[in-house]
Motif scaffolding. Sequence first.
Motif, PDB file in Angstrom:
ATOM      1  N   PRO A 109       0.785  -1.236   0.000  1.00  0.00           N
ATOM      2  CA  PRO A 109       0.000   0.000   0.000  1.00  0.00           C
ATOM      3  C   PRO A 109       0.823   1.296   0.000  1.00  0.00           C
ATOM      4  O   PRO A 109       0.294   2.353  -0.311  1.00  0.00           O
ATOM      5  N   VAL A 110       2.118   1.238   0.367  1.00  0.00           N
ATOM      6  CA  VAL A 110       2.921   2.472   0.441  1.00  0.00           C
ATOM      7  C   VAL A 110       4.044   2.531  -0.596  1.00  0.00           C
ATOM      8  O   VAL A 110       4.752   3.537  -0.663  1.00  0.00           O
ATOM      9  N   LYS A 111       4.194   1.499  -1.408  1.00  0.00           N
ATOM     10  CA  LYS A 111       5.292   1.504  -2.390  1.00  0.00           C
ATOM     11  C   LYS A 111       5.197   2.678  -3.357  1.00  0.00           C
ATOM     12  O   LYS A 111       6.211   3.306  -3.662  1.00  0.00           O
ATOM     13  N   ALA A 112       4.004   3.004  -3.814  1.00  0.00           N
ATOM     14  CA  ALA A 112       3.853   4.118  -4.763  1.00  0.00           C
ATOM     15  C   ALA A 112       4.231   5.446  -4.119  1.00  0.00           C
ATOM     16  O   ALA A 112       4.870   6.296  -4.752  1.00  0.00           O
ATOM     17  N   ALA A 113       3.866   5.631  -2.850  1.00  0.00           N
ATOM     18  CA  ALA A 113       4.218   6.875  -2.148  1.00  0.00           C
ATOM     19  C   ALA A 113       5.726   6.969  -1.951  1.00  0.00           C
ATOM     20  O   ALA A 113       6.319   8.044  -2.109  1.00  0.00           O
ATOM     21  N   ILE A 114       6.365   5.852  -1.609  1.00  0.00           N
ATOM     22  CA  ILE A 114       7.820   5.842  -1.439  1.00  0.00           C
ATOM     23  C   ILE A 114       8.492   6.142  -2.778  1.00  0.00           C
ATOM     24  O   ILE A 114       9.435   6.943  -2.848  1.00  0.00           O
ATOM     25  N   ARG A 115       7.999   5.526  -3.835  1.00  0.00           N
ATOM     26  CA  ARG A 115       8.548   5.764  -5.174  1.00  0.00           C
ATOM     27  C   ARG A 115       8.449   7.242  -5.548  1.00  0.00           C
ATOM     28  O   ARG A 115       9.413   7.845  -6.019  1.00  0.00           O
ATOM     29  N   ALA A 116       7.292   7.826  -5.336  1.00  0.00           N
ATOM     30  CA  ALA A 116       7.084   9.243  -5.669  1.00  0.00           C
ATOM     31  C   ALA A 116       8.002  10.139  -4.845  1.00  0.00           C
ATOM     32  O   ALA A 116       8.597  11.094  -5.361  1.00  0.00           O
ATOM     33  N   ARG A 117       8.147   9.844  -3.554  1.00  0.00           N
ATOM     34  CA  ARG A 117       9.010  10.658  -2.691  1.00  0.00           C
ATOM     35  C   ARG A 117      10.466  10.542  -3.129  1.00  0.00           C
ATOM     36  O   ARG A 117      11.193  11.537  -3.196  1.00  0.00           O
ATOM     37  N   LEU A 118      10.921   9.326  -3.445  1.00  0.00           N
ATOM     38  CA  LEU A 118      12.298   9.139  -3.895  1.00  0.00           C
ATOM     39  C   LEU A 118      12.554   9.895  -5.200  1.00  0.00           C
ATOM     40  O   LEU A 118      13.591  10.553  -5.351  1.00  0.00           O
ATOM     41  N   ALA A 119      11.613   9.824  -6.133  1.00  0.00           N
ATOM     42  CA  ALA A 119      11.767  10.547  -7.398  1.00  0.00           C
ATOM     43  C   ALA A 119      11.885  12.043  -7.140  1.00  0.00           C
ATOM     44  O   ALA A 119      12.744  12.726  -7.719  1.00  0.00           O
ATOM     45  N   GLU A 120      11.039  12.550  -6.253  1.00  0.00           N
ATOM     46  CA  GLU A 120      11.072  13.970  -5.899  1.00  0.00           C
ATOM     47  C   GLU A 120      12.427  14.346  -5.295  1.00  0.00           C
ATOM     48  O   GLU A 120      13.040  15.352  -5.683  1.00  0.00           O
ATOM     49  N   LEU A 121      12.908  13.555  -4.346  1.00  0.00           N
ATOM     50  CA  LEU A 121      14.160  13.859  -3.663  1.00  0.00           C
ATOM     51  C   LEU A 121      15.372  13.775  -4.594  1.00  0.00           C
ATOM     52  O   LEU A 121      16.350  14.502  -4.405  1.00  0.00           O
ATOM     53  N   LEU A 122      15.297  12.898  -5.587  1.00  0.00           N
ATOM     54  CA  LEU A 122      16.414  12.732  -6.525  1.00  0.00           C
ATOM     55  C   LEU A 122      16.287  13.628  -7.750  1.00  0.00           C
ATOM     56  O   LEU A 122      17.226  13.712  -8.548  1.00  0.00           O
ATOM     57  N   GLY A 123      15.134  14.258  -7.931  1.00  0.00           N
ATOM     58  CA  GLY A 123      14.920  15.113  -9.091  1.00  0.00           C
ATOM     59  C   GLY A 123      14.844  14.351 -10.392  1.00  0.00           C
ATOM     60  O   GLY A 123      15.328  14.815 -11.433  1.00  0.00           O
ATOM     61  N   VAL A 124      14.229  13.166 -10.337  1.00  0.00           N
ATOM     62  CA  VAL A 124      14.060  12.336 -11.537  1.00  0.00           C
ATOM     63  C   VAL A 124      12.583  11.989 -11.695  1.00  0.00           C
ATOM     64  O   VAL A 124      11.817  12.058 -10.730  1.00  0.00           O
ATOM     65  N   PRO A 125      12.175  11.600 -12.906  1.00  0.00           N
ATOM     66  CA  PRO A 125      10.783  11.168 -13.068  1.00  0.00           C
ATOM     67  C   PRO A 125      10.514   9.871 -12.296  1.00  0.00           C
ATOM     68  O   PRO A 125      11.431   9.076 -12.073  1.00  0.00           O
ATOM     69  N   ALA A 126       9.273   9.673 -11.910  1.00  0.00           N
ATOM     70  CA  ALA A 126       8.902   8.471 -11.144  1.00  0.00           C
ATOM     71  C   ALA A 126       9.224   7.189 -11.898  1.00  0.00           C
ATOM     72  O   ALA A 126       9.538   6.174 -11.273  1.00  0.00           O
ATOM     73  N   ASP A 127       9.201   7.234 -13.229  1.00  0.00           N
ATOM     74  CA  ASP A 127       9.501   6.006 -13.969  1.00  0.00           C
ATOM     75  C   ASP A 127      10.995   5.677 -13.987  1.00  0.00           C
ATOM     76  O   ASP A 127      11.398   4.659 -14.551  1.00  0.00           O
ATOM     77  N   ALA A 128      11.812   6.494 -13.335  1.00  0.00           N
ATOM     78  CA  ALA A 128      13.236   6.205 -13.170  1.00  0.00           C
ATOM     79  C   ALA A 128      13.519   5.594 -11.793  1.00  0.00           C
ATOM     80  O   ALA A 128      14.666   5.370 -11.440  1.00  0.00           O
ATOM     81  N   VAL A 129      12.447   5.324 -11.033  1.00  0.00           N
ATOM     82  CA  VAL A 129      12.586   4.774  -9.678  1.00  0.00           C
ATOM     83  C   VAL A 129      11.736   3.512  -9.561  1.00  0.00           C
ATOM     84  O   VAL A 129      10.560   3.515  -9.922  1.00  0.00           O
ATOM     85  N   SER A 130      12.350   2.473  -9.033  1.00  0.00           N
ATOM     86  CA  SER A 130      11.638   1.227  -8.765  1.00  0.00           C
ATOM     87  C   SER A 130      11.723   0.925  -7.275  1.00  0.00           C
ATOM     88  O   SER A 130      12.805   1.038  -6.685  1.00  0.00           O
ATOM     89  N   VAL A 131      10.591   0.578  -6.675  1.00  0.00           N
ATOM     90  CA  VAL A 131      10.555   0.186  -5.267  1.00  0.00           C
ATOM     91  C   VAL A 131       9.881  -1.176  -5.184  1.00  0.00           C
ATOM     92  O   VAL A 131       8.736  -1.333  -5.605  1.00  0.00           O
ATOM     93  N   LYS A 132      10.621  -2.134  -4.652  1.00  0.00           N
ATOM     94  CA  LYS A 132      10.102  -3.482  -4.482  1.00  0.00           C
ATOM     95  C   LYS A 132      10.126  -3.831  -3.006  1.00  0.00           C
ATOM     96  O   LYS A 132      10.929  -3.289  -2.260  1.00  0.00           O
ATOM     97  N   ALA A 133       9.255  -4.729  -2.589  1.00  0.00           N
ATOM     98  CA  ALA A 133       9.216  -5.187  -1.199  1.00  0.00           C
ATOM     99  C   ALA A 133       9.284  -6.705  -1.167  1.00  0.00           C
ATOM    100  O   ALA A 133       8.618  -7.374  -1.953  1.00  0.00           O
ATOM    101  N   LYS A 134      10.100  -7.209  -0.260  1.00  0.00           N
ATOM    102  CA  LYS A 134      10.257  -8.651  -0.075  1.00  0.00           C
ATOM    103  C   LYS A 134      10.128  -8.961   1.406  1.00  0.00           C
ATOM    104  O   LYS A 134      10.581  -8.186   2.249  1.00  0.00           O
ATOM    105  N   THR A 135       9.536 -10.097   1.728  1.00  0.00           N
ATOM    106  CA  THR A 135       9.500 -10.536   3.120  1.00  0.00           C
ATOM    107  C   THR A 135      10.767 -11.337   3.400  1.00  0.00           C
ATOM    108  O   THR A 135      11.521 -11.658   2.492  1.00  0.00           O
ATOM    109  N   GLY A 136      10.947 -11.681   4.636  1.00  0.00           N
ATOM    110  CA  GLY A 136      12.065 -12.541   5.013  1.00  0.00           C
ATOM    111  C   GLY A 136      11.680 -14.001   5.023  1.00  0.00           C
ATOM    112  O   GLY A 136      12.473 -14.840   5.436  1.00  0.00           O
ATOM    113  N   GLU A 137      10.450 -14.295   4.574  1.00  0.00           N
ATOM    114  CA  GLU A 137       9.951 -15.680   4.560  1.00  0.00           C
ATOM    115  C   GLU A 137      10.121 -16.346   5.924  1.00  0.00           C
ATOM    116  O   GLU A 137      10.405 -17.534   6.015  1.00  0.00           O
TER     117      GLU A 137
END
Length: 162
Positions: A109-137
């Motif tokens: 639920p928060v990956k898109a918000a993290i992606r948008a914030r990272l793009a903003e902080l780096l000054g790049v378009p959102a499509d230049a940022v990928s955020v993935k989440a993995k569990t520790g199984e």
Amino acid sequence: MNVRVGSGHDTHRLVAGRPLILGGVRVEYPKGLDGHSDADVVLHAVTDALLGAAALGDIGDLFPDTDLANRDADSRIFLAAAMEKLTAAGWRVGNLDVTVFAQEPKLGPVKAAIRARLAELLGVPADAVSVKAKTGEKVGHIGRGEAIGCHATVLIAKTGHG
């Protein structure tokens, strides 16, 4: 070379009584990450990836945890300082790939918000940022819900300045 790749990693323990901040985004969860600063593992990993790609040291060089001025600091300050150093050295960010390792909370639920914030902080378009989440199984300190970790990989390119 006109392009370089950098890699960064960070892990912090989860504890009660602290807010959970990931990628500059506050995540609703009863625990937060323990650290000298706000312990944002995502921004710490990204900061190290940027500094490493440009051979400019690491986050501990710029913001040692022995410096009381960094106590509870917002990690966006660390990332901004790394970006200033990168720009001054004539580099710009091409793209960023981040993997967050957390058994809980579920980060979908928060990956898109993290992606948008990272793009903003780096000054790049959102499509230049990928955020993935993995569990520790359910394996190790992450799988037992004791910690959250992050790995970041960044591509930087020479701007012709610096």
